[in-house]
Write an enzyme that holds these catalytic residues in place. Sequence first.
Site, mmCIF file in Angstrom:
data_model
loop_
_atom_site.group_PDB
_atom_site.id
_atom_site.type_symbol
_atom_site.label_atom_id
_atom_site.label_comp_id
_atom_site.label_asym_id
_atom_site.label_seq_id
_atom_site.Cartn_x
_atom_site.Cartn_y
_atom_site.Cartn_z
ATOM 1 N N CYS A 91 -41.714 75.491 -71.717
ATOM 2 C CA CYS A 91 -42.207 74.125 -71.539
ATOM 3 C C CYS A 91 -42.742 73.984 -70.118
ATOM 4 C CB CYS A 91 -41.075 73.132 -71.785
ATOM 5 S SG CYS A 91 -41.550 71.407 -71.621
ATOM 6 N N HIS A 133 -42.448 70.455 -80.945
ATOM 7 C CA HIS A 133 -42.048 70.449 -79.537
ATOM 8 C C HIS A 133 -42.689 69.268 -78.809
ATOM 9 C CE1 HIS A 133 -41.206 72.629 -75.610
ATOM 10 N NE2 HIS A 133 -42.135 71.761 -75.248
ATOM 11 N N GLU A 134 -43.998 69.100 -78.990
ATOM 12 C CA GLU A 134 -44.705 68.024 -78.288
ATOM 13 C C GLU A 134 -44.309 66.646 -78.818
ATOM 14 O OE1 GLU A 134 -45.983 68.850 -75.578
ATOM 15 O OE2 GLU A 134 -46.147 70.990 -75.969
ATOM 16 N N HIS A 137 -41.298 65.352 -77.097
ATOM 17 C CA HIS A 137 -41.559 64.737 -75.792
ATOM 18 C C HIS A 137 -41.846 63.244 -75.918
ATOM 19 C CE1 HIS A 137 -41.494 67.995 -72.903
ATOM 20 N NE2 HIS A 137 -42.263 68.748 -73.679
#
Length: 169
Positions: A91, A133-134, A137
Amino acid sequence: MAVLQVLHIPDERLRKVAEPVKEVNAEIQRIVDDMFDTMYAEEGIGLAATQVDIHQRIIVIDVSENREERLVLINPELLEKDGETGIEEGCLSIPEQRALVPRAEKVKIRALDRDGKPFELEADGLLAICIQHEMDHLVGKLFIDYLSPLKQQRIRQKVEKLDRLRSRA
């Protein structure tokens, strides 16, 4: 076009939940372009707006070898997920650290593109992992949140040490 500063842990702004984009306009398109510039400059494959202290639901991704397959996800929604997989993830907000993270093997999402047009996408492999993953966020979640408290602490200490060394250089 501009390269934006990427926030690093333990910065609490990474934990802020992103707000939906109300209207895709020239300002949002400029943010998207700056995010791609930043992602490419940092040699990443994905970037969420939260990572550059913009708390709107915007993601940019390019997992291609030639860096010519830009994917923009504005206000992404996860519709379906299937299977289990995992790779060692890294990351940009947790520099030089990697860890195995469990993810769905396939995902189906709905989002708006750079022009504000809605679309759906089915993804698998690295793209599916990157999307998950994004999207984490955007809700203030980091890949280290999937790890044991001890591993989280070790990674935080390494990143803080790295940031101290970089600030002296």
